[in-house]
Design a protein around this motif. Structure first.
Motif, mmCIF file in Angstrom:
data_model
loop_
_atom_site.group_PDB
_atom_site.id
_atom_site.type_symbol
_atom_site.label_atom_id
_atom_site.label_comp_id
_atom_site.label_asym_id
_atom_site.label_seq_id
_atom_site.Cartn_x
_atom_site.Cartn_y
_atom_site.Cartn_z
ATOM 1 N N GLY A 167 -2.204 -4.950 -1.444
ATOM 2 C CA GLY A 167 -2.121 -3.632 -0.828
ATOM 3 C C GLY A 167 -1.822 -2.544 -1.840
ATOM 4 N N LEU A 168 -0.930 -2.838 -2.781
ATOM 5 C CA LEU A 168 -0.563 -1.875 -3.804
ATOM 6 C C LEU A 168 -1.762 -1.544 -4.691
ATOM 7 N N ASP A 169 -2.466 -2.570 -5.143
ATOM 8 C CA ASP A 169 -3.625 -2.349 -6.019
ATOM 9 C C ASP A 169 -4.700 -1.538 -5.306
ATOM 10 N N TYR A 170 -4.938 -1.847 -4.039
ATOM 11 C CA TYR A 170 -5.979 -1.148 -3.274
ATOM 12 C C TYR A 170 -5.630 0.335 -3.151
ATOM 13 N N ALA A 171 -4.363 0.619 -2.819
ATOM 14 C CA ALA A 171 -3.949 2.015 -2.641
ATOM 15 C C ALA A 171 -4.066 2.783 -3.950
ATOM 16 N N ARG A 172 -3.652 2.174 -5.039
ATOM 17 C CA ARG A 172 -3.724 2.867 -6.333
ATOM 18 C C ARG A 172 -5.174 3.150 -6.730
ATOM 19 N N GLN A 173 -6.078 2.203 -6.460
ATOM 20 C CA GLN A 173 -7.484 2.368 -6.823
ATOM 21 C C GLN A 173 -8.151 3.477 -6.020
ATOM 22 N N HIS A 174 -7.764 3.615 -4.744
ATOM 23 C CA HIS A 174 -8.486 4.527 -3.866
ATOM 24 C C HIS A 174 -7.829 5.892 -3.723
ATOM 25 N N VAL A 175 -6.589 6.024 -4.160
ATOM 26 C CA VAL A 175 -5.952 7.340 -4.124
ATOM 27 C C VAL A 175 -6.058 8.005 -5.483
ATOM 28 N N GLY A 176 -5.970 7.227 -6.511
ATOM 29 C CA GLY A 176 -6.098 7.756 -7.864
ATOM 30 C C GLY A 176 -5.021 8.774 -8.169
ATOM 31 N N GLN A 177 -5.432 9.901 -8.756
ATOM 32 C CA GLN A 177 -4.476 10.931 -9.164
ATOM 33 C C GLN A 177 -4.253 11.972 -8.070
ATOM 34 N N ALA A 178 -4.832 11.762 -6.899
ATOM 35 C CA ALA A 178 -4.724 12.761 -5.833
ATOM 36 C C ALA A 178 -3.314 12.864 -5.276
ATOM 37 N N THR A 179 -2.566 11.766 -5.352
ATOM 38 C CA THR A 179 -1.227 11.781 -4.761
ATOM 39 C C THR A 179 -0.245 12.581 -5.612
ATOM 40 N N ARG A 180 0.651 13.299 -4.924
ATOM 41 C CA ARG A 180 1.712 14.037 -5.609
ATOM 42 C C ARG A 180 3.067 13.408 -5.301
ATOM 43 N N ALA A 217 0.829 -1.204 0.000
ATOM 44 C CA ALA A 217 0.000 0.000 0.000
ATOM 45 C C ALA A 217 0.864 1.256 0.000
ATOM 46 N N ALA A 218 1.924 1.253 0.796
ATOM 47 C CA ALA A 218 2.815 2.420 0.858
ATOM 48 C C ALA A 218 3.449 2.687 -0.500
ATOM 49 N N LEU A 219 3.875 1.637 -1.168
ATOM 50 C CA LEU A 219 4.517 1.807 -2.473
ATOM 51 C C LEU A 219 3.487 2.134 -3.559
ATOM 52 N N GLY A 220 2.254 1.681 -3.344
ATOM 53 C CA GLY A 220 1.185 2.053 -4.263
ATOM 54 C C GLY A 220 0.912 3.552 -4.230
ATOM 55 N N LEU A 221 1.062 4.163 -3.056
ATOM 56 C CA LEU A 221 0.838 5.597 -2.914
ATOM 57 C C LEU A 221 1.829 6.422 -3.722
ATOM 58 N N ILE A 222 3.020 5.870 -3.930
ATOM 59 C CA ILE A 222 4.040 6.640 -4.647
ATOM 60 C C ILE A 222 4.259 6.122 -6.072
ATOM 61 N N GLY A 223 3.424 5.174 -6.501
ATOM 62 C CA GLY A 223 3.513 4.685 -7.873
ATOM 63 C C GLY A 223 4.814 3.964 -8.174
ATOM 64 N N TYR A 224 5.331 3.223 -7.203
ATOM 65 C CA TYR A 224 6.648 2.600 -7.362
ATOM 66 C C TYR A 224 6.561 1.305 -8.164
ATOM 67 N N ASP A 225 7.714 0.873 -8.681
ATOM 68 C CA ASP A 225 7.806 -0.348 -9.490
ATOM 69 C C ASP A 225 7.652 -1.573 -8.575
ATOM 70 N N PHE A 226 6.533 -2.295 -8.720
ATOM 71 C CA PHE A 226 6.265 -3.407 -7.819
ATOM 72 C C PHE A 226 7.218 -4.576 -8.038
ATOM 73 N N ASP A 227 7.736 -4.739 -9.238
ATOM 74 C CA ASP A 227 8.641 -5.865 -9.503
ATOM 75 C C ASP A 227 9.866 -5.817 -8.589
ATOM 76 N N ILE A 228 10.350 -4.608 -8.303
ATOM 77 C CA ILE A 228 11.502 -4.461 -7.403
ATOM 78 C C ILE A 228 11.150 -4.969 -6.012
ATOM 79 N N THR A 229 9.987 -4.544 -5.528
ATOM 80 C CA THR A 229 9.568 -4.957 -4.183
ATOM 81 C C THR A 229 9.286 -6.447 -4.117
ATOM 82 N N ALA A 230 8.710 -6.996 -5.172
ATOM 83 C CA ALA A 230 8.442 -8.437 -5.198
ATOM 84 C C ALA A 230 9.740 -9.220 -5.046
ATOM 85 N N ALA A 231 10.788 -8.775 -5.736
ATOM 86 C CA ALA A 231 12.088 -9.456 -5.629
ATOM 87 C C ALA A 231 12.668 -9.321 -4.223
#
Length: 540
Positions: free
Chosen positions: A172-185, A134-148
């Motif tokens: 967690g990442l998908d949920y955060a991206r869906q519910h924050v949308g474009q609001a995050t800077r 979820a934290a990384l979803g908020l910043i639009g980070y590359d999930f493949d890195i975290t998965a590794a």
């Protein structure tokens, strides 16, 4: 535009706070960012309030920020304690199914950690991995890195469990991206082409430095904050034939290190203030027998048990003067994780060249904080064993005197059972051959011989770091782990129009008086000593 992003995860001991923090730090480091991370935890297995802070920057960073971009609250207490640290535009994520927050503030995002863990991975214990995602979803980070990173982090628990944690993080990442949308800077991408860096804490760097220096024996009794030195060397040291022993107490540990040093082995112990108290008699034994020994002394808040998992710089004077009687020693105080590696190498060289104990003085903050560092250049590691007799020299030394009087005070050192040199030593005062004496004349000569080493030893102490600013109004002076914070404070002052120098000591004894005096430049800039103790021990 420079990026500086700050995370904090908080919760109780047992909720996986450290796992969340470390995976976040590792993920940002793998993406090419410079990372500094620290962990604050209480001395209990369950409960209490723990938190882990991670700062990622595209410029080198060696200190923390007091303002947060993302607060990950695994319980209500974390919100209550840290919500004011979240900067405008930052976000707090929490499990709204478990924690109730007053109002619907835009800076709060409810993420059902436990429910997502159960649905995605079939295990509610993986809520911490959901929080990472979820934290990384908020910043639009590359999930493949975290998965590794997650697969590596949980590899010891089996492939199935590692994959389940990846699934939980993805949820967690998908949920955060869906519910924050474009609001995050906070949109953050890995840095293309960035060099690979190591993410190490101070203790790990010390252990690596010790192994690079040829340390082959470690005897230590577990004591926060240096326990992980012993643990790391017990793990990694198997590849390099390092023997690690946990004896019954610190007294035994110190005596075993002295014994190993007497036998010609590079040996080390690691402890904290309370354990070092018990080692002091053994320290004096090393001083009297002129035996090399390296002691890592990780400070924590005292006196007595004090705050066993908090940081302090309260034992500088203790290590300078510990021991009955007078004998030379060196005290190094690394300022950064990178310094820890090089300090370990230098400590072993000084210990053998001058046949003295060398203390590496660190603290809880440096021991347990993680920092990205460039790969160490092992080509720069030089092994200096001093006047150690070779096999050929030992075979010729039929009239060997272990404590022969020399102009430098350093006697050629023989190893027991090597060649024909008979190595005799004693903890009582002794003559050149190592036999006990009682007369004043020999005592005086032997005492002066030992103390003569201090002159050449002092010449080995490096000059303090000095960062000068034109027209400086003040010089911020520190030692050890305060370096990153002091350096950043000077930069903040500069932005306010106040020029400040930084003078940081990382090698403290013999004290580099001339170098410090020159750096202070006759008091043209006001000296302000910044240290983490009550009495100003460096200032004194």
């Amino acid at each position: 535009m420079s990026l500086d992003i700050n995370f904090m995860v908080g919760g109780e001991a047992g909720q996986g706070v450290q796992s969340v923090g470390f995976v976040l730090a590792k993920s940002m480091a793998r993406g090419g960012y410079h990372v500094f991370a620290d962990q604050d935890y209480e001395s209990r297995v369950r409960g209490g309030h723990n938190f882990y802070r991670v700062r990622a920057d595209d410029n080198p960073v060696q200190a923390l920020s007091e303002q947060l971009d993302v607060l990950i609250a695994l319980n209500r207490e974390t919100i209550d304690l840290h919500r004011k640290e979240v900067k405008q535009g930052g976000l707090t994520i929490y499990d709204g199914d478990k924690v109730k927050v007053d109002g619907q503030e835009p800076c709060f995002l409810s993420v059902p950690f436990e429910r997502l863990a159960t649905e995605a991975a079939g295990n509610k214990l993986m809520t911490n991995s959901v929080a990472v995602g979820a934290a990384l979803g908020l910043i639009g980070y590359d999930f493949d890195i975290t998965a590794a990173v997650l697969k590596q982090h949980f590899a010891g628990a089996g492939e199935e469990l590692a994959e389940s944690n990846v699934k939980a993080a993805r949820a967690g990442l998908d949920y955060a991206r869906q519910h924050v949308g474009q609001a995050t800077r906070l949109e953050t991408k890995p840095i293309a082409g960035a060099p690979k860096r190591m993410l190490l804490n101070g203790n790990e760097a010390l252990a690596l430095g010790a192994m690079a220096a040829g340390c082959k024996f470690v005897a230590a009794y577990p004591m926060t904050p240096t326990t992980s030195v012993m643990e790391y060397m017990a793990d990694k040291g198997r590849r390099f034939n390092v023997v690690v022993v946990q004896p019954e107490d610190e007294i035994a540990a110190m005596n075993m290190v002295v014994g190993a040093g007497f036998a010609g082995v590079r040996a080390m112990t690691a402890t904290s203030g309370g354990g070092f108290c018990l080692m002091v008699e053994g320290l004096s034994l090393a001083g009297m027998t002129e035996t090399p020994a390296v002691i890592v002394m990780g400070q924590r808040a005292g006196p007595a048990i004090g705050l066993p998992t908090r940081t302090e710089q309260g034992e500088l004077w203790f290590v300078l003067h510990a021991g009955h009687g007078e004998f030379p020693r060196a005290v190094l105080a690394p300022a950064t994780v990178e310094d820890c590696f090089h300090a370990a190498v230098k400590a072993f060289n000084l210990a053998e060249k001058y046949q003295v104990p060398v203390i590496i003085l660190t603290d809880h903050h440096l021991s347990s904080s993680y920092n990205t560092v460039e790969k160490f250049d092992l080509g720069q590691v030089k092994i200096e064993r001093g006047l150690l007799l070779s096999e050929e020299e030992s075979n010729k030394a039929t009239d060997y005197k272990r404590y022969r009087f020399t102009e430098s005070g350093i006697s050629p050192r023989g190893v027991p059972l090597q060649g024909k040199a008979l190595v005799v030593t004693d903890s009582d005062e002794h003559d050149e051959a190592g036999h006990i004496i009682e007369d004043a004349e020999t005592r005086t000569r032997m005492m002066l011989k030992r103390m003569r080493k201090q002159t050449a030893l002092g010449a080995e102490i490096s000059r303090p770091r000095l960062h000068q600013s034109q027209g400086a109004q003040m010089t911020l002076v520190g030692w050890g782990s305060t370096y990153g914070a002091i350096k950043e404070a000077a930069a903040m002052l500069g932005r306010q129009g106040i020029a400040a120098n930084v003078l940081q000591l990382s090698e403290l004894w013999p004290f580099p008086a001339d170098a410090v005096s020159a750096a202070l430049d006759g008091g043209k800039a006001k000296a302000v000593v910044v240290e983490n103790n009550a009495t100003g021990q460096l200032a004194r």
